[in-house]
Design a protein around this motif. Structure first.
Motif, short mmCIF file in Angstrom:
data_model
loop_
_atom_site.label_atom_id
_atom_site.label_comp_id
_atom_site.label_asym_id
_atom_site.label_seq_id
_atom_site.Cartn_x
_atom_site.Cartn_y
_atom_site.Cartn_z
N GLU A 32 0.85 -1.19 0.00
CA GLU A 32 0.00 0.00 0.00
C GLU A 32 0.89 1.24 0.00
OE1 GLU A 32 -3.51 1.88 2.76
OE2 GLU A 32 -2.34 0.20 3.47
N LEU A 60 5.37 -1.49 10.71
CA LEU A 60 4.13 -0.78 10.35
C LEU A 60 4.28 0.74 10.23
CD1 LEU A 60 1.09 -1.23 9.70
CD2 LEU A 60 0.65 -0.71 12.09
N PRO A 61 4.82 1.43 11.26
CA PRO A 61 4.96 2.88 11.09
C PRO A 61 5.85 3.27 9.91
CG PRO A 61 5.90 2.16 13.19
CD PRO A 61 5.23 0.98 12.59
N ARG A 65 9.22 -0.56 18.56
CA ARG A 65 8.24 0.00 17.63
C ARG A 65 8.10 1.51 17.84
NH1 ARG A 65 2.15 -1.98 17.97
NH2 ARG A 65 2.21 -0.54 19.73
N MET A 103 5.44 6.45 21.17
CA MET A 103 4.79 6.14 22.45
C MET A 103 4.97 4.66 22.74
SD MET A 103 2.65 6.90 24.99
CE MET A 103 1.74 5.86 26.12
N ALA A 158 0.96 -2.89 23.78
CA ALA A 158 -0.08 -2.62 22.76
C ALA A 158 0.36 -3.10 21.38
CB ALA A 158 -0.46 -1.14 22.73
N LEU A 159 0.97 -4.30 21.33
CA LEU A 159 1.42 -4.83 20.05
C LEU A 159 0.21 -5.35 19.28
CD1 LEU A 159 4.55 -6.84 21.21
CD2 LEU A 159 4.44 -4.51 20.35
N PHE A 160 0.28 -5.28 17.96
CA PHE A 160 -0.82 -5.80 17.14
C PHE A 160 -0.72 -7.32 17.14
CE2 PHE A 160 0.30 -1.60 15.33
CZ PHE A 160 -0.77 -0.94 15.88
N GLN A 161 -1.72 -7.94 17.76
CA GLN A 161 -1.66 -9.39 17.99
C GLN A 161 -1.70 -10.19 16.69
OE1 GLN A 161 -1.30 -10.73 21.10
NE2 GLN A 161 -1.19 -8.66 21.90
N SER A 162 -2.28 -9.59 15.64
CA SER A 162 -2.41 -10.34 14.40
C SER A 162 -1.17 -10.21 13.51
CB SER A 162 -3.64 -9.85 13.64
OG SER A 162 -3.54 -8.46 13.44
N PHE A 181 3.62 1.88 25.05
CA PHE A 181 2.49 1.63 25.94
C PHE A 181 2.87 0.68 27.08
CE2 PHE A 181 0.48 3.29 22.24
CZ PHE A 181 -0.63 3.95 22.71
N GLN A 209 3.86 2.77 6.69
CA GLN A 209 2.77 3.73 6.54
C GLN A 209 3.26 5.14 6.26
OE1 GLN A 209 -0.68 3.25 6.67
NE2 GLN A 209 -0.28 1.07 6.64
#
Lengths: 287, 203
Positions: A3, A122-123, A171, A103, A109-113, A105, A126
């Motif tokens: 993307e 990811l950042p 992250r 940040m 707050a990791l993306f479990q999937s 957490f 994106q």
């Protein structure tokens, strides 16, 4: 197919030199119902500092941090982050500021999937045009920084609590932020892991001239990393600044409230239980 | 699961129709009835209800768990819009897949009707197929597909809304999942009634 990264207008960006005020909070008030969680908080954080916000459970530390990262609008007061008042910003303007800080957490707050590697990438995916092979390399570097080399393909559910916190830290630092916000990075960790995470926080910020704002109530950790400390009160001094200063000044501060907290004593001005006559009145009623 | 339900509905329609239409000597109309009811009404409705149970609840639970784990908050802090990255792909996927699944369900349902008609009512396959395919007009198929698009919109909007609105930990996730199923089914049936009225009485 990858993307295309979404472009966020970056606009003119002021680079903050060490010692310049990078974050300024003025008269911050947060009210939930009839509870005044933050009461006229004012402080400044200078670029390059490791600024620690400490205080007991329920004193409003996390609420303050949520206000600082723009996750919550304060009732009144202002927060100048990178010289701009974020309390008056719309979400789109806020995104521009968000790219400049990271940040970490409390529970990662990791993306479990997603795998560990995808979480860190990811950042980057994106917000940058960086080539996928380069992203892979950056992910490896960030994992190496937090001592998790070779864990890219693990799922977050396969990691221990301490490992998740370290991935969260990696992250948060993926985009090399100017400020790293960290919410209780060492709570629930053993002493060795606490020292490791503290060192990582310092490595990820001080060494590259970035600023760290850490919320913590772990005294050993606070005095190990802080260049300046802000103590928030609870009980009768709910959400007020009890003290602010360097670790040395905090240690020497005679405030009994502060000393009880620093020494971790059960008895002192921090109210946990009611006074005897108040307790009797509560049990028997006013009559 | 969807095919099993569609097949059973085909069986049921044909069997019920044969008991009543048989009395009137009108068994020849069973294929028409099966195909019209499936295309216009039962296909889109029942497939949508299965998808609510299978996918709507899963979306609500998944987004709810992400909310509870602060993953949604983490996305926002990274300047990544949760709507863009989590809601939009799920919305598009269901808007495309539910009508396709409905067409598939219609076919399986028609096969169920065929099995009953040919197996027990001494109809020939060619008679069944000719009637079941020729009787409905294209509009009968389209009206069902328009319904399934509307249902897809309702299912995914309600599931995402409930999932992203979770408060209060694991218990909240359970509540949101239940609510997403209950409200989706409720709104699907209300929308179905409204659309049937619009398509076959107003237009």
């Amino acid at each position: 197919m990858r993307e295309a990264p979404r472009k966020i207008a970056s606009g003119p960006k002021k680079i903050f030199k060490a010692g310049e005020v990078i974050l300024e909070v003025r008269d911050l008030v947060q009210v939930f119902g009839d509870r005044r969680v933050l009461d006229n908080i004012s402080f400044q954080v200078r670029a390059g500092e490791t600024f620690v916000i400490m205080g007991g459970s329920g004193c409003g530390k996390t609420t303050l941090l949520r206000c600082l990262i723009g996750a919550q609008k304060p009732t009144s007061g202002s927060i100048h982050l990178f010289g701009e008042d974020i309390t008056r910003m719309d979400p789109f303007e806020m995104d521009r500021i968000r790219l400049r800080f990271g940040m970490n957490f409390q529970f990662g707050a990791l993306f479990q999937s997603m795998t560990v590697g995808e979480n860190i990438a990811l950042p980057l995916r994106q917000h940058s045009d960086v080539d996928p092979s380069l992203i892979e390399m950056i992910v490896k570097m960030k994992l190496e920084l937090v001592g998790l080399t070779g864990f890219e393909n693990f799922m977050p559910s396969e990691l221990s609590g301490g490992m998740r916190k370290r991935v969260g830290l990696a992250r948060a630092m993926a985009l090399d932020p100017e400020i790293l916000f960290s919410d209780e990075p060492t709570s629930g960790l053993d002493p060795v892991m606490t020292a490791v995470v503290d060192q990582l926080t310092l490595d990820g910020t001080r060494k590259i001239g970035a600023t760290a704002v850490v919320v913590s109530h772990d005294m050993t950790s606070v005095f190990r990393i802080a260049t300046r400390i802000l103590m928030l009160g609870n009980g009768p001094r709910q959400g007020q600044v009890v003290a602010e200063g360097t670790p040395e000044e905090i240690r020497k501060n005679p405030d009994p409230f502060l000393q009880q907290f620093v020494r971790g004593e059960a008895d002192g001005p921090i109210p946990l239980r009611m006074a005897q006559d108040e307790y009797l009145k509560h049990l028997l009623g006013d009559g | 699961m969807a095919s099993l339900v569609a097949l059973s509905v085909g069986f049921i329609l044909a069997m019920q129709a044969s008991t009543e239409l048989g009395k009137l000597g009108a068994n020849a109309f069973i294929p028409d009835l099966v195909s019209l009811s499936l295309l216009r009404e039962l296909g889109p409705l029942l497939i949508a209800i299965i998808v609510v149970g299978r996918s709507g609840s899963a979306v609500a639970a998944e987004l709810g768990t992400m909310k509870v784990n602060e993953e949604i908050e983490a996305l926002k802090v990274m300047a990544i819009s949760p709507t863009r990255i989590l809601v939009v792909p799920r919305y598009l996927a269901l808007m495309i897949m539910l009508p396709i699944l409905t067409v598939f369900g219609n076919c399986v349902g028609l096969a169920g009707g065929w099995a009953v008609c040919v197996g027990t009512l001494d109809m020939t396959s060619s008679f069944y197929i000719t009637h079941a395919v020729q009787r409905p007009e294209l509009w009968d198929l389209y009206s069902g597909l328009i319904k399934s698009v509307v249902f897809a919109h309702l299912i995914i909007t309600i599931a995402c809304y409930q999932g992203l609105g979770v408060t209060g930990g694991a218990e909240g996730v359970g509540r949101a999942t239940t609510a997403s199923v209950v409200y989706s089914i409720l709104w699907i049936i209300i929308a179905d009634a409204a659309l049937t009225g619009l398509f076959f009485f107003v237009l």
